[in-house]
Design a protein around this motif. Structure first.
Motif, short mmCIF file in Angstrom:
data_model
loop_
_atom_site.label_atom_id
_atom_site.label_comp_id
_atom_site.label_asym_id
_atom_site.label_seq_id
_atom_site.Cartn_x
_atom_site.Cartn_y
_atom_site.Cartn_z
N MET A 76 0.90 -1.32 0.00
CA MET A 76 -0.03 0.14 0.39
C MET A 76 1.62 1.37 -0.26
SD MET A 76 -2.97 -0.38 0.09
CE MET A 76 -3.60 1.11 0.02
N SER A 77 1.95 1.42 -0.34
CA SER A 77 2.85 2.35 -0.31
C SER A 77 2.67 2.80 -2.18
CB SER A 77 4.43 1.72 -0.55
OG SER A 77 4.47 1.30 -1.58
N LEU A 78 3.06 4.87 -1.86
CA LEU A 78 2.82 5.02 -3.06
C LEU A 78 3.05 4.79 -4.21
CD1 LEU A 78 1.38 7.76 -3.52
CD2 LEU A 78 3.20 9.32 -3.36
N ALA A 79 4.83 4.39 -3.85
CA ALA A 79 5.07 4.19 -5.52
C ALA A 79 3.99 2.94 -5.84
CB ALA A 79 6.42 3.40 -4.60
N SER A 80 3.78 1.35 -4.56
CA SER A 80 3.65 -0.12 -5.12
C SER A 80 1.80 0.55 -5.66
CB SER A 80 3.06 -0.53 -3.88
OG SER A 80 2.62 -1.75 -4.12
N PHE A 134 -10.38 4.82 -3.84
CA PHE A 134 -10.16 3.79 -2.09
C PHE A 134 -8.62 4.24 -2.29
CE2 PHE A 134 -7.10 0.58 -0.70
CZ PHE A 134 -7.92 -0.04 0.44
N CYS A 135 -7.50 4.32 -2.86
CA CYS A 135 -6.06 4.77 -2.86
C CYS A 135 -6.26 5.97 -1.88
CB CYS A 135 -5.27 4.50 -4.72
SG CYS A 135 -5.63 2.92 -4.73
N SER A 136 -7.05 7.06 -2.44
CA SER A 136 -7.61 8.67 -1.87
C SER A 136 -8.23 8.13 -0.94
CB SER A 136 -8.84 9.28 -2.91
OG SER A 136 -8.23 9.05 -4.34
N GLY A 137 -8.88 7.59 -0.20
CA GLY A 137 -9.16 7.48 1.21
C GLY A 137 -8.22 6.59 2.45
N TYR A 138 -7.57 5.61 1.64
CA TYR A 138 -5.77 5.42 2.46
C TYR A 138 -5.23 7.10 2.75
CZ TYR A 138 -2.04 2.56 3.30
OH TYR A 138 -1.01 2.54 3.79
N GLY A 139 -4.77 7.17 1.54
CA GLY A 139 -3.87 8.73 1.84
C GLY A 139 -4.29 9.41 2.28
N LEU A 185 -13.78 5.45 -1.30
CA LEU A 185 -13.14 6.22 -0.30
C LEU A 185 -12.95 4.97 1.21
CD1 LEU A 185 -12.68 10.00 -0.85
CD2 LEU A 185 -13.70 9.13 1.02
N LEU A 186 -14.37 5.56 1.65
CA LEU A 186 -14.49 5.17 2.82
C LEU A 186 -14.00 4.22 3.75
CD1 LEU A 186 -16.33 6.19 5.43
CD2 LEU A 186 -18.23 5.09 4.80
N VAL A 187 -13.58 2.96 2.37
CA VAL A 187 -13.07 2.03 3.04
C VAL A 187 -11.23 2.08 2.90
CG1 VAL A 187 -13.17 -0.88 1.87
CG2 VAL A 187 -15.11 0.73 1.66
N GLY A 188 -11.52 2.86 2.17
CA GLY A 188 -9.79 3.56 1.61
C GLY A 188 -9.45 3.44 3.39
N MET A 189 -10.48 4.67 3.65
CA MET A 189 -10.62 5.41 5.34
C MET A 189 -10.19 4.82 5.77
SD MET A 189 -12.13 9.17 4.17
CE MET A 189 -11.71 9.80 5.28
N LEU A 190 -11.35 3.69 6.27
CA LEU A 190 -10.94 2.57 7.17
C LEU A 190 -9.73 1.75 7.52
CD1 LEU A 190 -15.36 2.39 7.29
CD2 LEU A 190 -13.96 3.09 8.91
N TYR A 191 -10.12 1.45 6.02
CA TYR A 191 -8.93 0.46 6.41
C TYR A 191 -7.83 0.98 6.82
CZ TYR A 191 -4.41 -2.47 4.43
OH TYR A 191 -3.41 -3.06 4.58
N ALA A 192 -7.25 2.58 6.19
CA ALA A 192 -5.80 2.56 6.74
C ALA A 192 -6.02 3.54 8.87
CB ALA A 192 -5.40 4.48 6.29
N GLU A 193 -6.94 3.84 9.04
CA GLU A 193 -7.43 3.84 10.32
C GLU A 193 -6.56 2.06 11.12
OE1 GLU A 193 -7.93 5.51 13.52
OE2 GLU A 193 -8.55 6.20 11.69
N HIS A 194 -7.10 1.57 10.39
CA HIS A 194 -6.84 -0.29 11.00
C HIS A 194 -6.06 -1.12 10.51
CE1 HIS A 194 -9.94 1.01 13.78
NE2 HIS A 194 -10.68 1.26 12.57
N SER A 208 -16.72 -4.49 -1.27
CA SER A 208 -16.02 -6.22 -1.80
C SER A 208 -14.89 -6.40 -2.64
CB SER A 208 -17.49 -6.81 -1.37
OG SER A 208 -18.15 -7.11 -2.91
N PHE A 209 -15.05 -6.04 -3.86
CA PHE A 209 -14.61 -6.01 -4.92
C PHE A 209 -13.32 -4.67 -4.83
CE2 PHE A 209 -12.22 -2.93 -8.40
CZ PHE A 209 -12.24 -4.39 -9.03
N VAL A 210 -13.47 -3.82 -3.69
CA VAL A 210 -11.77 -3.51 -3.42
C VAL A 210 -10.70 -4.14 -2.34
CG1 VAL A 210 -12.55 -1.15 -4.09
CG2 VAL A 210 -13.07 -2.01 -2.15
N ILE A 211 -11.65 -4.75 -1.77
CA ILE A 211 -11.02 -5.71 -0.35
C ILE A 211 -10.45 -6.71 -1.15
CG2 ILE A 211 -11.21 -7.46 1.31
CD1 ILE A 211 -13.97 -4.97 2.11
N VAL A 212 -11.35 -7.54 -1.73
CA VAL A 212 -10.75 -8.64 -2.67
C VAL A 212 -8.81 -8.07 -4.05
CG1 VAL A 212 -10.42 -9.84 -4.61
CG2 VAL A 212 -12.32 -10.05 -3.13
N VAL A 213 -9.51 -6.95 -4.52
CA VAL A 213 -8.35 -6.79 -5.16
C VAL A 213 -6.98 -6.15 -4.17
CG1 VAL A 213 -7.05 -4.69 -6.13
CG2 VAL A 213 -9.50 -4.77 -7.06
#
Length: 416
Positions: A33-37, A82-87, A241-250, A316-321
């Motif tokens: 999940m790094s920026l480069a990756s 997803f990537c935006s929310g994570y970032g 976006l919310l999924v990415g945010m929640l993943y980054a939080e936890h 569920s799609f972004v979780i799988v990816v």
């Protein structure tokens, strides 16, 4: 048939080229999940979005060329959300002063300036190419209140979500409440679309759009692809976006949980995604987003039900990816290039799609430089649209960079 096979092989090759598999047992990519990756996965999504737009052209649908891309739009855009929310959350946790310059750096420079550069470029194109814009529509298009480029909905939605993020996370101290408010904002947009529809259905007599001359008689602002949130594509993937945010939080807890019995959990995630995919396809077939054409009015309830059914599919799609990326990731210069210029290629794609339509439109075969209709023409269309999209993206990015650099210099107190 050959065109379709070649395109699919090319995409598959890009996934394999430079790919890295961490192994079947305990190995994982710790930096997946790094920026480069993530630049590579965003690049793959950006390239596939170009093919998605091409596949929706009438000639491609008629001859069933690259049809696997036709319905991939929401899933591909979900990768970016997803990537935006994570970032957002990752930066918020790692940089205490992240919100101090957020509006300038992340909203103005990263979103609004590219958006308005795109508006100007498309305005120049339409002046040369020809258009039927009403005078007031030129004004609203240039202001961004209506769409000069119908694909430019994405930066508008992203800017609105970024603004919501900024004000919520700056002034609300309870983190759980912050996420709940972001959920309300995102779903609120979906509910708003469900009432708003695809065009101004409420601006005339009942079912005015069903008559043969309905859209011809309608005013410009009543048409499709004009005002904000005319269309489900404005809302059906932003939940990522919310999924990415929640993943980054936890992140640590979720990643550690997935690593235990990884293959079993990945299989379960895939099964859940397939189940939700079947669900949303069933609901879309039974109810659907385009309920205005049922003859029963706007069909607000059907739209809302369809939207709600698509939320778990996107989640569920972004979780799988991204779970899959823990084990396997693709990385090569082509994907990194498209990842770097993903917003630019997305925004500039409509222009070559429009300009090269003479290659694939019926009734213009005799004037085509490529004489055999719907065969070499389709291949030429794919190649030209992709190449010109890249060239225009580089131009737009260059102009945007010049403007943002000028703003940065003007704000630098040490600059003389």
């Amino acid at each position: 048939m050959y065109i379709t096979i070649i395109v699919y092989i090319m995409v598959l090759s890009l996934i394999i080229w430079g790919g890295s598999f961490a192994g079947f047992k305990d190995g994982f990519h710790e930096d997946f999940m790094s920026l480069a990756s993530t630049k590579s996965i965003r690049g793959l999504a950006a390239l596939c979005i170009i093919f998605h737009h091409i596949s929706q052209e009438t000639a491609f649908r008629q001859f069933k060329v690259i049809q696997a891309f036709v319905n991939m739009g929401p899933a591909l855009v979900a990768v970016f959300f997803f990537c935006s929310g994570y970032g957002l959350i990752k930066n918020l946790k790692n940089r205490p002063d992240y919100l101090d310059g957020f509006l300038l750096k992340r909203v103005l420079k990263a979103i609004l300036i590219p958006f308005y550069v795109n508006v100007v470029l498309y305005g120049l194109f339409y002046l040369i190419y020809g258009n039927d814009f009403a005078p007031i529509q030129w004004v609203t298009n240039l202001l961004g209140l209506t769409l000069m480029n119908r694909y430019a909905w994405f930066p508008i939605v992203l800017a609105l979500l970024y603004l919501a993020f900024y004000f919520i996370f700056r002034y609300v101290k309870d983190r759980r409440l912050c996420y709940f408010l972001m959920f309300l904002v995102i779903v609120g947009q979906g509910v708003y679309f469900s009432f708003w529809g695809h065009f101004a259905w409420w601006a005339g007599e009942d079912n005015w759009w069903l008559s043969p001359s309905g859209f011809k008689r309608a005013k410009w602002w009543m048409q499709e692809f004009t005002t904000w949130f005319f269309g489900q594509w404005w809302v059906n993937s932003s939940i990522a976006l919310l999924v990415g945010m929640l993943y980054a939080e936890h992140e640590e807890k979720v990643t550690a949980w997935f690593k235990k019995k990884y293959w079993l959990k990945l299989l379960l995630a895939v099964i859940i995604f397939v189940a939700f995919q079947i669900l949303t396809l069933t609901v879309q077939f039974r109810y659907g987003y385009y309920t205005e054409y049922s003859g029963k009015g706007p069909g607000i309830g059907d739209k809302l039900l369809t939207y709600l059914s698509q939320l778990p599919q996107i989640i569920s799609f972004v979780i799988v990816v991204f779970a899959m990326r823990m084990k396997y990731r693709a990385d090569n210069p082509v994907l990194r290039f498209f990842g770097r210029y993903s917003l630019d290629t997305y925004l500039m794609n409509l222009l070559p799609l429009t300009f090269f339509e003479f290659l694939i439109q019926k009734g213009t075969v005799k004037t085509m430089p490529i004489k055999k209709p719907y065969y070499y023409n389709l291949a030429a269309y794919i190649i030209l649209v992709t190449l010109v999209t890249v060239l225009l993206a580089l131009l737009e990015n260059l102009i945007t960079k010049k403007i943002t650099d000028t703003i940065s210099l003007s704000r630098d107190p040490s600059h003389t």
